[in-house]
Design an enzyme around this catalytic site. Structure first.
Site, PDB file in Angstrom:
ATOM      1  N   CYS A 192       0.810  -1.209   0.000  1.00  0.00           N
ATOM      2  CA  CYS A 192       0.000   0.000   0.000  1.00  0.00           C
ATOM      3  C   CYS A 192       0.848   1.266   0.000  1.00  0.00           C
ATOM      4  O   CYS A 192       0.356   2.343  -0.328  1.00  0.00           O
ATOM      5  CB  CYS A 192      -0.966   0.013   1.181  1.00  0.00           C
ATOM      6  SG  CYS A 192      -0.159  -0.183   2.777  1.00  0.00           S
ATOM      7  N   ASN A 193       2.120   1.145   0.348  1.00  0.00           N
ATOM      8  CA  ASN A 193       2.962   2.336   0.426  1.00  0.00           C
ATOM      9  C   ASN A 193       4.153   2.327  -0.525  1.00  0.00           C
ATOM     10  O   ASN A 193       4.939   3.270  -0.518  1.00  0.00           O
ATOM     11  CB  ASN A 193       3.483   2.525   1.858  1.00  0.00           C
ATOM     12  CG  ASN A 193       2.444   3.183   2.741  1.00  0.00           C
ATOM     13  OD1 ASN A 193       1.822   4.162   2.343  1.00  0.00           O
ATOM     14  ND2 ASN A 193       2.242   2.641   3.920  1.00  0.00           N
ATOM     15  N   GLY A 222     -13.696  -5.052   3.503  1.00  0.00           N
ATOM     16  CA  GLY A 222     -12.520  -5.857   3.161  1.00  0.00           C
ATOM     17  C   GLY A 222     -12.208  -6.834   4.269  1.00  0.00           C
ATOM     18  O   GLY A 222     -12.021  -6.429   5.426  1.00  0.00           O
ATOM     19  N   GLY A 244      -9.672  -9.250   3.961  1.00  0.00           N
ATOM     20  CA  GLY A 244      -8.349  -9.836   3.737  1.00  0.00           C
ATOM     21  C   GLY A 244      -7.480  -9.677   4.965  1.00  0.00           C
ATOM     22  O   GLY A 244      -7.968  -9.380   6.063  1.00  0.00           O
ATOM     23  N   HIS A 283      18.670  -0.441   0.831  1.00  0.00           N
ATOM     24  CA  HIS A 283      17.263  -0.051   0.791  1.00  0.00           C
ATOM     25  C   HIS A 283      16.361  -1.232   1.142  1.00  0.00           C
ATOM     26  O   HIS A 283      15.457  -1.104   1.986  1.00  0.00           O
ATOM     27  CB  HIS A 283      16.909   0.481  -0.602  1.00  0.00           C
ATOM     28  CG  HIS A 283      15.470   0.866  -0.738  1.00  0.00           C
ATOM     29  ND1 HIS A 283      14.953   2.019  -0.179  1.00  0.00           N
ATOM     30  CD2 HIS A 283      14.423   0.233  -1.339  1.00  0.00           C
ATOM     31  CE1 HIS A 283      13.660   2.090  -0.441  1.00  0.00           C
ATOM     32  NE2 HIS A 283      13.313   1.018  -1.135  1.00  0.00           N
TER      33      HIS A 283
END
Length: 449
Positions: free
Chosen positions: A56-57, A194, A196, A104
């Site tokens: 999501c990010n 949702g 999930g 990273h």
């Protein structure tokens, strides 16, 4: 990194640091689309390896490719296959090479690059990205090692520091935001859209916060029923979602839908029945579940992923000391990874040295055979073991130094000197890249199958 590498680990990505949610959702890779994307990256765009981490990010592509050309190829892939206007989004991208790419991913897996610092879900998402690439044959020698080590970093960070103290996730941040809007959630009716993994975690946090009534709705009613029954809530058929907007106080939406599930028309009808009573919407899905035009409707208050920044700022400040501890783990693991990565290019040279030693053993045994007289099988094997042991002891220190030279700034010059000192054929000891190692790994896999 050593200067003689031709195959590089590359990362091209976009995340919550570089782009707002309306940009991030345009580069989201649903899990169902990832197998074909990975196949095209490797099959059609000339990349040795590829993995996709899409949450999501963030949306990040990890690659093993010849030189920096891989970044140009992945940009072409995004334009041609994903319909992305790469030029328009260029300012939002970050691109990383080799050690920077490794650092990273280590930061991502450890949770210190997350919106909610220390959140627990990202480690599972990194593991799933690796599994997806492995299943589709696009994670081989380099990316498999990189992702495995990143998972180790993530586990160490949570075991050896307090970075993951408490239950931290996007879901907890959403519930905390709801708690800021309503001083007491115990009097609220909350609709969760949702069922999930994200929805289930959020639902648990809502129950733990004492919400008076929890409604659960998803496209699969059986999943809604299962989650609702576990938490003492009520399942709502997805077809009745719009009608429930007139009743509830808060909506938290976290589906994997690629289009809006709550639209302005639904909200306008609901607001007519609410008679001015405000409705709070918290959208933690990417792509977004709720049309941002909802903000134009009176008494509708919409918060999305970017709205959580203020909520999580305090969390980050509290964990600054732990972030430094995690960074120390990353520094240690990076050193180990780079030692392995740089040593890949020495494989042909080490094999050539061993082959030359074996050849000299055979020559010497043949030369002295007439002087030794007839040897039994056991006697011959004993002589061979003595020669082999001597050769191994003689080569031990040079082989250790060869691996050390690989991590030296003048590695190519030093390794080339070794090659010339031992008069090794250049065609069998090329040090240009670990590409030969990749090819050998592929051949080994083919033989197994």
């Amino acid at each position: 990194m050593s200067t003689f590498k031709a195959v590089h680990i590359l990362t091209l990505g976009i995340n919550h640091h570089t782009a707002p949610v309306e940009i991030r959702e345009r580069l989201a890779f649903p899990e169902s689309d990832q197998p074909s994307a990975l196949a095209r990256l490797v099959g059609d765009y000339g990349l040795h390896e590829a993995a996709i981490l899409s949450t999501c990010n963030r949306s990040e592509l990890y690659l093993a490719a010849d030189g920096d050309s891989g970044l140009a190829q992945v940009r072409r892939f995004l334009a041609e296959c994903q319909g992305v206007d790469v030029a328009a989004l260029e300012s939002h991208f970050y691109q990383l090479n080799d050690s920077d790419a490794a650092v990273h991913l280590f930061r991502v897996a450890s949770g210190i690059d997350s919106l909610v610092v220390g959140e627990s879900e990202i480690l599972g998402q990194v593991r799933r990205a690796l599994e997806m690439a492995q299943q589709n044959g696009s994670a081989r020698l380099l990316l498999n090692e990189l992702f495995q080590r990143s998972l180790r970093v993530g586990k160490r960070a949570r075991a050896e520091t307090e970075i993951g103290r408490g239950r931290l996730s996007i879901g907890t941040a959403a519930v905390e935001l709801a708690g800021q809007v309503f001083e007491n959630l115990t009097s609220c009716c909350v609709l969760l859209v949702g069922a999930g993994k994200m929805g289930a975690l959020t639902a648990q946090y809502l129950v733990d916060s004492g919400v008076e009534r929890l409604l659960v709705s998803s496209r699969t009613f059986a999943r809604s029923q299962s989650l609702a029954s576990q938490l003492g809530g009520e399942a709502v058929p997805f077809e009745e979602l719009a009608a429930q907007l007139a009743v509830v106080d808060i909506v938290i939406s976290a589906t994997a839908a690629m289009d809006y599930v709550i639209r302005p028309a639904d909200l306008r009808r609901a607001m007519e029945q609410r008679r001015g009573r405000p409705l709070f919407l918290i959208d933690i899905a990417v792509p977004r579940d709720i049309d941002p035009a909802a903000r134009d409707i009176d008494n509708v208050f919409l918060f999305d992923m970017d709205s959580l920044e203020q909520v999580v700022a305090a969390n980050r400040q509290e964990r600054e000391g732990e972030i430094r501890c995690v960074q120390a783990i990353i520094d240690h693991e990076l050193k180990e990874f780079l030692y392995w990565f740089n040593a890949l290019g020495t494989g042909p040279l080490i094999r050539a040295l061993r082959q030359r030693a074996a050849h000299l053993q055979e020559q010497e045994l043949a030369r002295w055979a007439s002087h030794l007289g007839p040897l039994s099988t056991d006697e011959r094997q004993l002589v061979e073991r003595i020669l082999r042991g001597y050769a191994n002891k003689l080569l031990h220190d040079p082989l250790v130094q060869i691996r050390e030279f690989a991590n030296d700034d003048e590695g190519y010059v030093r390794l080339d000197t070794v090659r010339r000192l031992f008069r090794l054929d250049d065609s069998t000891t090329r040090l240009s890249s670990p590409k030969s190692e990749l090819a050998e790994a592929d051949e080994a896999e083919e033989k197994k199958s």
